[in-house]
Write a protein that holds these residues in place. Structure first.
Motif, PDB file in Angstrom:
ATOM      1  N   SER A  42       0.857  -1.187   0.000  1.00 41.59           N
ATOM      2  CA  SER A  42       0.000   0.000   0.000  1.00 41.59           C
ATOM      3  C   SER A  42       0.889   1.231   0.000  1.00 41.59           C
ATOM      4  N   PHE A  43       0.317   2.310  -0.484  1.00 41.07           N
ATOM      5  CA  PHE A  43       1.019   3.586  -0.513  1.00 41.07           C
ATOM      6  C   PHE A  43      -0.009   4.674  -0.261  1.00 41.07           C
ATOM      7  N   GLY A  44       0.243   5.513   0.727  1.00 34.62           N
ATOM      8  CA  GLY A  44      -0.695   6.582   1.060  1.00 34.62           C
ATOM      9  C   GLY A  44      -2.057   6.067   1.469  1.00 34.62           C
ATOM     10  N   GLY A  45      -2.092   4.904   2.099  1.00 35.81           N
ATOM     11  CA  GLY A  45      -3.344   4.327   2.551  1.00 35.81           C
ATOM     12  C   GLY A  45      -4.114   3.572   1.481  1.00 35.81           C
ATOM     13  N   GLN A  46      -3.593   3.517   0.265  1.00 33.46           N
ATOM     14  CA  GLN A  46      -4.251   2.820  -0.833  1.00 33.46           C
ATOM     15  C   GLN A  46      -3.542   1.500  -1.111  1.00 33.46           C
ATOM     16  N   ILE A  47      -4.294   0.417  -1.143  1.00 34.69           N
ATOM     17  CA  ILE A  47      -3.725  -0.874  -1.541  1.00 34.69           C
ATOM     18  C   ILE A  47      -3.476  -0.823  -3.041  1.00 34.69           C
ATOM     19  N   LEU A  48      -2.305  -1.249  -3.448  1.00 38.10           N
ATOM     20  CA  LEU A  48      -1.895  -1.154  -4.849  1.00 38.10           C
ATOM     21  C   LEU A  48      -2.373  -2.384  -5.621  1.00 38.10           C
ATOM     22  N   HIS A  49      -3.654  -2.392  -5.984  1.00 32.97           N
ATOM     23  CA  HIS A  49      -4.254  -3.497  -6.723  1.00 32.97           C
ATOM     24  C   HIS A  49      -5.169  -2.948  -7.803  1.00 32.97           C
ATOM     25  N   GLY A  50      -5.585  -3.808  -8.726  1.00 38.72           N
ATOM     26  CA  GLY A  50      -6.467  -3.382  -9.813  1.00 38.72           C
ATOM     27  C   GLY A  50      -5.741  -2.571 -10.863  1.00 38.72           C
ATOM     28  N   LEU A  51      -4.446  -2.797 -11.004  1.00 40.29           N
ATOM     29  CA  LEU A  51      -3.605  -2.026 -11.912  1.00 40.29           C
ATOM     30  C   LEU A  51      -3.390  -2.766 -13.227  1.00 40.29           C
ATOM     31  N   THR A  52      -2.984  -2.036 -14.252  1.00 40.35           N
ATOM     32  CA  THR A  52      -2.512  -2.693 -15.469  1.00 40.35           C
ATOM     33  C   THR A  52      -1.130  -3.269 -15.164  1.00 40.35           C
ATOM     34  N   GLU A  53      -0.678  -4.207 -15.973  1.00 41.35           N
ATOM     35  CA  GLU A  53       0.633  -4.814 -15.739  1.00 41.35           C
ATOM     36  C   GLU A  53       1.739  -3.763 -15.772  1.00 41.35           C
ATOM     37  N   GLY A  54       1.715  -2.897 -16.776  1.00 41.69           N
ATOM     38  CA  GLY A  54       2.750  -1.879 -16.901  1.00 41.69           C
ATOM     39  C   GLY A  54       2.792  -0.930 -15.716  1.00 41.69           C
ATOM     40  N   HIS A  55       1.621  -0.525 -15.243  1.00 40.03           N
ATOM     41  CA  HIS A  55       1.554   0.371 -14.092  1.00 40.03           C
ATOM     42  C   HIS A  55       2.072  -0.333 -12.843  1.00 40.03           C
ATOM     43  N   ALA A  56       1.659  -1.582 -12.632  1.00 40.10           N
ATOM     44  CA  ALA A  56       2.113  -2.335 -11.456  1.00 40.10           C
ATOM     45  C   ALA A  56       3.630  -2.505 -11.464  1.00 40.10           C
ATOM     46  N   VAL A  57       4.194  -2.802 -12.623  1.00 44.14           N
ATOM     47  CA  VAL A  57       5.650  -2.979 -12.730  1.00 44.14           C
ATOM     48  C   VAL A  57       6.364  -1.671 -12.404  1.00 44.14           C
ATOM     49  N   GLU A  58       5.865  -0.556 -12.929  1.00 40.94           N
ATOM     50  CA  GLU A  58       6.498   0.737 -12.659  1.00 40.94           C
ATOM     51  C   GLU A  58       6.383   1.125 -11.185  1.00 40.94           C
ATOM     52  N   VAL A  59       5.211   0.897 -10.592  1.00 43.22           N
ATOM     53  CA  VAL A  59       5.026   1.223  -9.174  1.00 43.22           C
ATOM     54  C   VAL A  59       5.935   0.344  -8.312  1.00 43.22           C
TER      55      VAL A  59
END
Length: 71
Positions: free
Chosen positions: A30-47
């Motif tokens: 999570s970042f800033g209280g947000q769970i990092l899910h529901g992303l595109t593959e490219g966005h998830a890789v960059e994050v």
């Protein structure tokens, strides 16, 4: 990402949505209280890459490779 020696990895769920996984805590990142899910593959890789640069110095003892939830 797909690297077993990094703290943060990416995982694809059964609906082809991606999340950033924290190998140290064994739960979704999570970042800033947000769970990092529901992303595109490219966005998830960059994050995950950014998270590893910022916070990845605390690596797990037992590395985990790329995972897929469900089947």
């Amino acid at each position: 990402m797909y690297s077993s020696d990094q703290r943060y990895d990416v995982i694809c769920d059964p609906l082809d949505l991606w999340m950033v996984w924290d190998n140290q805590t064994e739960e979704p990142a999570s970042f800033g209280g947000q769970i990092l899910h529901g992303l595109t593959e490219g966005h998830a890789v960059e994050v995950a890459k950014i998270m590893n640069e910022l916070y990845g110095s605390e690596k797990r003892d037992a590395p985990t490779a790329f995972r897929s939830l469900g089947g």
